[in-house]
Design a protein around this motif. Structure first.
Motif, PDB file in Angstrom:
ATOM      1  N   UNK A 201       0.837  -1.190   0.000  1.00  0.00           N
ATOM      2  CA  UNK A 201       0.000   0.000   0.000  1.00  0.00           C
ATOM      3  C   UNK A 201       0.875   1.244   0.000  1.00  0.00           C
ATOM      4  N   UNK A 202       0.569   2.153  -0.885  1.00  0.00           N
ATOM      5  CA  UNK A 202       1.187   3.471  -0.891  1.00  0.00           C
ATOM      6  C   UNK A 202       0.042   4.453  -0.634  1.00  0.00           C
ATOM      7  N   UNK A 203      -0.067   4.945   0.597  1.00  0.00           N
ATOM      8  CA  UNK A 203      -1.266   5.676   1.004  1.00  0.00           C
ATOM      9  C   UNK A 203      -1.435   7.045   0.366  1.00  0.00           C
ATOM     10  N   UNK A 204      -0.377   7.588  -0.209  1.00  0.00           N
ATOM     11  CA  UNK A 204      -0.450   8.931  -0.806  1.00  0.00           C
ATOM     12  C   UNK A 204      -0.373   8.831  -2.325  1.00  0.00           C
ATOM     13  N   UNK A 205      -1.373   9.400  -3.002  1.00  0.00           N
ATOM     14  CA  UNK A 205      -1.299   9.446  -4.467  1.00  0.00           C
ATOM     15  C   UNK A 205      -0.216  10.425  -4.916  1.00  0.00           C
ATOM     16  N   UNK A 206      -0.042  11.497  -4.129  1.00  0.00           N
ATOM     17  CA  UNK A 206       0.874  12.559  -4.521  1.00  0.00           C
ATOM     18  C   UNK A 206       1.537  13.145  -3.282  1.00  0.00           C
ATOM     19  N   UNK A 207       2.808  13.488  -3.431  1.00  0.00           N
ATOM     20  CA  UNK A 207       3.553  14.171  -2.374  1.00  0.00           C
ATOM     21  C   UNK A 207       4.167  15.420  -2.984  1.00  0.00           C
ATOM     22  N   UNK A 208       3.968  16.541  -2.320  1.00  0.00           N
ATOM     23  CA  UNK A 208       4.541  17.812  -2.770  1.00  0.00           C
ATOM     24  C   UNK A 208       5.589  18.273  -1.759  1.00  0.00           C
ATOM     25  N   UNK A 209       6.729  18.709  -2.246  1.00  0.00           N
ATOM     26  CA  UNK A 209       7.797  19.163  -1.363  1.00  0.00           C
ATOM     27  C   UNK A 209       8.574  20.268  -2.068  1.00  0.00           C
ATOM     28  N   UNK A 210       9.106  21.188  -1.287  1.00  0.00           N
ATOM     29  CA  UNK A 210       9.930  22.255  -1.858  1.00  0.00           C
ATOM     30  C   UNK A 210      11.365  21.768  -2.019  1.00  0.00           C
ATOM     31  N   UNK A 211      12.010  22.250  -3.056  1.00  0.00           N
ATOM     32  CA  UNK A 211      13.407  21.883  -3.293  1.00  0.00           C
ATOM     33  C   UNK A 211      14.250  22.230  -2.077  1.00  0.00           C
ATOM     34  N   UNK A 212      15.128  21.306  -1.703  1.00  0.00           N
ATOM     35  CA  UNK A 212      15.984  21.514  -0.545  1.00  0.00           C
ATOM     36  C   UNK A 212      15.419  20.943   0.740  1.00  0.00           C
ATOM     37  N   UNK A 213      14.113  20.695   0.778  1.00  0.00           N
ATOM     38  CA  UNK A 213      13.485  20.101   1.962  1.00  0.00           C
ATOM     39  C   UNK A 213      13.593  18.582   1.925  1.00  0.00           C
ATOM     40  N   UNK A 214      13.516  17.951   3.086  1.00  0.00           N
ATOM     41  CA  UNK A 214      13.511  16.476   3.092  1.00  0.00           C
ATOM     42  C   UNK A 214      12.201  15.938   2.542  1.00  0.00           C
ATOM     43  N   UNK A 215      12.270  14.752   1.960  1.00  0.00           N
ATOM     44  CA  UNK A 215      11.053  14.136   1.427  1.00  0.00           C
ATOM     45  C   UNK A 215      10.895  12.725   1.984  1.00  0.00           C
ATOM     46  N   UNK A 216       9.645  12.314   2.118  1.00  0.00           N
ATOM     47  CA  UNK A 216       9.305  10.948   2.514  1.00  0.00           C
ATOM     48  C   UNK A 216       8.161  10.460   1.640  1.00  0.00           C
ATOM     49  N   UNK A 217       8.298   9.287   1.082  1.00  0.00           N
ATOM     50  CA  UNK A 217       7.230   8.621   0.343  1.00  0.00           C
ATOM     51  C   UNK A 217       6.932   7.325   1.098  1.00  0.00           C
TER      52      UNK A 217
END
Lengths: 114, 114
Positions: free
Chosen positions: B5-21
């Protein structure tokens, strides 16, 4: 370094027509796979071949047949295309069908059935 | 039966910030876990895998993933996002009992804004 090569890249079929999607890999991998990708559904396994001379059904095999022609080539055949088979088809290969080898994917075939 | 399961269809993040999928899984045996990335009109590319050992695994392009057995999760992370990381990301699981099938999640689209 070609990797996995799929042909054709695009195809439009009329309902009831047949066609074969070709896949070849040059990495001496034992296992090969056919997936279809539909929006919001990820990739679903159609058929796979764990090794040369063997093929098995995946999650969605109905309407398809496969041939493992030799170690390099694994083709997918649609005998009588239906609009529900409109999709993007990916071929993949891996060093072995067991355990933990990642897949190498081809660039895909975009098929539209009208 | 194994599932992802991937609970998020979309993830938005600003450049330079950490990301998690995010990714959670279910298998009957020990899990073999994978992340793949897909750029527009391309096949999937292998990013990283977890088989056994250290719970934090490192992969291509600065990505890493954390395996958490108690939460049955395998989240993809990157300390500093790039605009070029914008793509579709797939989590996948293989049953460690020796099955040949890899099951893919539905995918999460990552947008990195400059």
């Amino acid at each position: 370094n070609a990797g996995v090569t799929q042909t054709p890249k695009f195809q439009v079929l009329k309902t009831g027509q047949s066609m074969t999607l070709q896949c070849a890999q040059d990495m001496n991998h034992n296992s090969m796979y056919w997936y279809r990708q539909d929006p919001g559904m990820g990739l679903r396994l159609i058929y796979y071949s764990a090794s040369e001379g063997t093929t098995d059904k995946g999650e969605v095999p109905n309407g398809y047949n496969v041939s493992r022609l030799n170690k390099r080539e694994f083709s997918l055949r649609l005998e009588s295309a239906a609009p529900s088979q409109t999709s993007v088809y990916f071929c993949a290969s891996s060093e072995s069908g067991t355990e933990y080898y990642g897949y190498t994917f081809g660039s895909g075939t975009r098929l539209t059935v009208v | 039966a194994q599932s992802v399961a991937q609970p998020e269809d979309q993830v938005n993040v600003a450049e330079g910030n950490p990301l998690t999928v995010k990714c959670t899984y279910s298998v009957s045996g020990n899990p073999y876990l994978f992340w793949y990335v897909q750029y527009p009109n391309r096949g999937l590319q292998f990013l990283l895998k977890y088989i056994t050992g250290d719970n934090l695994v490192k992969g291509s392009y600065g990505f890493e993933a954390e395996f958490n057995k108690s939460q049955t999760s395998f989240h993809l992370k990157k300390p500093s996002a790039l605009v070029s990381d914008s793509a579709l990301y797939f989590c996948a699981v293989r049953d460690g009992t020796g099955g040949f099938k890899t099951i893919f999640g539905a995918g999460t689209r990552l947008f990195v804004k400059a």
